[in-house]
Motif scaffolding. Structure first.
Motif, PDB file in Angstrom:
ATOM      1  N   VAL A  48       1.011  -0.769   0.131  1.00 45.63           N
ATOM      2  CA  VAL A  48      -0.159   0.098   0.144  1.00 45.63           C
ATOM      3  C   VAL A  48       0.712   1.254  -0.086  1.00 45.63           C
ATOM      4  O   VAL A  48       1.869   1.641   1.122  1.00 45.63           O
ATOM      5  CB  VAL A  48      -0.318   0.313   0.491  1.00 45.63           C
ATOM      6  N   ARG A  49       0.766   2.099  -1.019  1.00 46.08           N
ATOM      7  CA  ARG A  49       1.436   3.856  -1.376  1.00 46.08           C
ATOM      8  C   ARG A  49       0.980   4.282  -0.280  1.00 46.08           C
ATOM      9  O   ARG A  49      -0.595   4.816  -0.387  1.00 46.08           O
ATOM     10  CB  ARG A  49       1.515   3.244  -2.319  1.00 46.08           C
ATOM     11  N   PHE A  50       1.811   4.831  -0.050  1.00 47.81           N
ATOM     12  CA  PHE A  50       0.850   6.607   1.409  1.00 47.81           C
ATOM     13  C   PHE A  50       2.192   7.275   0.877  1.00 47.81           C
ATOM     14  O   PHE A  50       2.768   7.464   0.697  1.00 47.81           O
ATOM     15  CB  PHE A  50       1.467   6.457   2.735  1.00 47.81           C
ATOM     16  N   ALA A  51       1.492   8.961   0.860  1.00 45.52           N
ATOM     17  CA  ALA A  51       2.224  10.187   0.769  1.00 45.52           C
ATOM     18  C   ALA A  51       2.584  10.122   2.292  1.00 45.52           C
ATOM     19  O   ALA A  51       1.896  10.518   3.704  1.00 45.52           O
ATOM     20  CB  ALA A  51       0.884  11.379   0.074  1.00 45.52           C
ATOM     21  N   ALA A  52       3.798  10.483   2.084  1.00 45.30           N
ATOM     22  CA  ALA A  52       4.267  11.172   3.312  1.00 45.30           C
ATOM     23  C   ALA A  52       3.656  11.918   4.163  1.00 45.30           C
ATOM     24  O   ALA A  52       3.160  12.335   5.373  1.00 45.30           O
ATOM     25  CB  ALA A  52       5.759  11.757   3.050  1.00 45.30           C
ATOM     26  N   ARG A  53       3.661  13.236   3.398  1.00 50.17           N
ATOM     27  CA  ARG A  53       2.594  14.255   3.470  1.00 50.17           C
ATOM     28  C   ARG A  53       1.196  13.876   4.834  1.00 50.17           C
ATOM     29  O   ARG A  53       0.685  13.796   6.096  1.00 50.17           O
ATOM     30  CB  ARG A  53       1.328  14.967   2.769  1.00 50.17           C
ATOM     31  N   GLU A  54       0.715  12.574   4.088  1.00 51.24           N
ATOM     32  CA  GLU A  54      -0.636  11.876   4.847  1.00 51.24           C
ATOM     33  C   GLU A  54      -0.310  11.254   6.392  1.00 51.24           C
ATOM     34  O   GLU A  54      -0.781  11.236   6.968  1.00 51.24           O
ATOM     35  CB  GLU A  54      -1.570  10.788   3.725  1.00 51.24           C
ATOM     36  N   LEU A  55       0.993  10.525   5.962  1.00 52.54           N
ATOM     37  CA  LEU A  55       1.867  10.091   7.254  1.00 52.54           C
ATOM     38  C   LEU A  55       2.488  11.037   8.588  1.00 52.54           C
ATOM     39  O   LEU A  55       1.788  10.479   9.379  1.00 52.54           O
ATOM     40  CB  LEU A  55       2.462   9.315   6.826  1.00 52.54           C
ATOM     41  N   TRP A  56       3.118  11.858   8.262  1.00 51.33           N
ATOM     42  CA  TRP A  56       4.075  12.518   8.840  1.00 51.33           C
ATOM     43  C   TRP A  56       3.455  14.157   8.838  1.00 51.33           C
ATOM     44  O   TRP A  56       4.093  14.540   9.407  1.00 51.33           O
ATOM     45  CB  TRP A  56       5.332  12.475   8.397  1.00 51.33           C
ATOM     46  N   GLY A  57       2.389  14.258   8.206  1.00 55.34           N
ATOM     47  CA  GLY A  57       2.328  15.804   7.753  1.00 55.34           C
ATOM     48  C   GLY A  57       3.189  16.928   7.003  1.00 55.34           C
ATOM     49  O   GLY A  57       3.070  17.510   6.899  1.00 55.34           O
TER      50      GLY A  57
END
Length: 96
Positions: free
Chosen positions: A67-76
């Protein structure tokens, strides 16, 4: 790789990770709980690590998804992406 017709989440599916804090080991990182991502591909099946870590032999075998997540989604913050391998029970359909 597995047959996509038997997988709950096809590549490209938008998903959200469950937001829970179990009283035992889990392979779902705290920073990824309740976050939105996109399924890249199925990675195969394995016994659920959360159950196996308790010394139990009755762990259900589940599909694992990249599953691919944007870093911004995970850590802001951040302009990159992160891919995590996650068990199917950690994922739910993204709600509109």
């Amino acid at each position: 790789m597995t047959d996509a017709t038997t997988d709950r989440f096809p590549p490209g599916a938008r998903v959200r990770t469950v937001h829970h804090d179990p009283p035992h080991h889990t392979r779902l990182p705290r920073y990824a709980r309740g976050k939105h991502g996109t399924v890249v591909e199925p990675e195969g099946r394995a016994p659920l690590a959360d159950v196996r870590s308790q010394g139990r032999e009755d762990a259900p075998v589940q599909q694992i998804y990249a599953v691919r997540f944007a870093a911004r989604e995970l850590w802001g913050d951040g302009d990159h992406h992160v891919v995590l391998d996650l068990f199917e029970s950690y994922l739910e359909d993204e709600q509109p």
